[in-house]
Design a protein around this motif. Structure first.
Motif, mmCIF file in Angstrom:
data_model
loop_
_atom_site.group_PDB
_atom_site.id
_atom_site.type_symbol
_atom_site.label_atom_id
_atom_site.label_comp_id
_atom_site.label_asym_id
_atom_site.label_seq_id
_atom_site.Cartn_x
_atom_site.Cartn_y
_atom_site.Cartn_z
ATOM 1 N N ALA A 29 40.584 35.133 45.483
ATOM 2 C CA ALA A 29 41.075 34.692 44.172
ATOM 3 C C ALA A 29 42.575 34.962 44.006
ATOM 4 N N HIS A 30 43.107 35.864 44.806
ATOM 5 C CA HIS A 30 44.533 36.217 44.714
ATOM 6 C C HIS A 30 45.385 35.505 45.765
ATOM 7 N N LEU B 170 46.577 40.699 49.622
ATOM 8 C CA LEU B 170 45.348 40.491 48.845
ATOM 9 C C LEU B 170 44.773 41.812 48.350
ATOM 10 N N GLU C 71 46.885 42.983 45.387
ATOM 11 C CA GLU C 71 46.642 42.165 44.194
ATOM 12 C C GLU C 71 45.272 42.445 43.586
ATOM 13 N N ALA C 72 44.274 42.731 44.430
ATOM 14 C CA ALA C 72 42.912 42.987 43.952
ATOM 15 C C ALA C 72 42.679 44.475 43.665
ATOM 16 N N GLU C 73 43.725 45.277 43.837
ATOM 17 C CA GLU C 73 43.662 46.721 43.605
ATOM 18 C C GLU C 73 42.631 47.421 44.486
ATOM 19 N N VAL C 74 42.608 47.015 45.744
ATOM 20 C CA VAL C 74 41.817 47.699 46.775
ATOM 21 C C VAL C 74 42.754 48.738 47.379
ATOM 22 N N ARG D 88 36.606 38.056 45.707
ATOM 23 C CA ARG D 88 37.528 38.835 44.865
ATOM 24 C C ARG D 88 38.935 38.835 45.457
ATOM 25 N N LEU D 89 39.027 38.930 46.771
ATOM 26 C CA LEU D 89 40.333 38.894 47.433
ATOM 27 C C LEU D 89 40.900 37.481 47.428
ATOM 28 N N THR E 75 33.690 45.163 48.030
ATOM 29 C CA THR E 75 34.694 44.166 47.661
ATOM 30 C C THR E 75 34.350 42.835 48.318
#
Length: 160
Positions: free
Chosen positions: A105-106, A57, A60-63, A102-103, A98
């Protein structure tokens, strides 16, 4: 048993000593975990086996948190790492910014299963696994925030 990650807070002095003396570090971390929990002045957490799903996650969320790549290696066998207080502060700020949505969603249990994201059990109870990841994420955010507020870095134990 499987692969698992856990964190326990560490002072800068402890992390410096651990880097110079890995055998001391191994015993010290064992001692920290061997006392009755919770240690009020030592935040700890274990995303445990959820780290693989969380990493998916995050990616995918670019964390920018990478469990297995961040920090510095203490044990040559890759089982113990240290993270600086500065790293923890930075990660804590990013995690607090975050939201779980947002996480979430992936979250794609079929893709995660196809890509063999550890621990590959995403399609057995997709809703339950998402709840499990959310709980692990909330624990992780609380840990990083508490450690950052106290000026700690952590030891990260990687067991397999």
């Amino acid at each position: 048993m499987g692969v698992s990650i856990s964190f326990i807070s560490a002072t800068t002095r402890e992390l410096d000593r651990a880097e110079k003396d890995p055998s001391w570090a191994e015993q010290h971390v064992s001692d920290l975990y061997g006392v009755d929990h919770p240690l009020p002045d030592r935040p700890d957490c274990g995303p445990a086996k959820a780290f693989g799903g969380l990493q998916f996650l995050f990616d995918e969320a670019e964390v920018s948190l990478e469990f297995v790549m961040d920090g510095f290696q203490i044990q040559d066998d890759g089982t113990l790492f240290g993270w600086t207080a500065e790293q923890i502060d930075s990660v804590a700020r990013e995690l607090r910014a975050t939201p779980w949505a947002r996480l979430a969603a992936h979250y794609d249990p079929e893709r995660m299963a196809k890509e063999d994201v550890y621990p590959n059990m995403w399609t057995f109870d997709p809703d339950g696994q998402l709840d499990w990841l959310e709980s692990a994420y909330e624990e992780l955010v609380a840990f990083f925030s508490a450690a950052a507020e106290r000026g700690y870095g952590p030891f990260m134990n990687f067991s397999f």
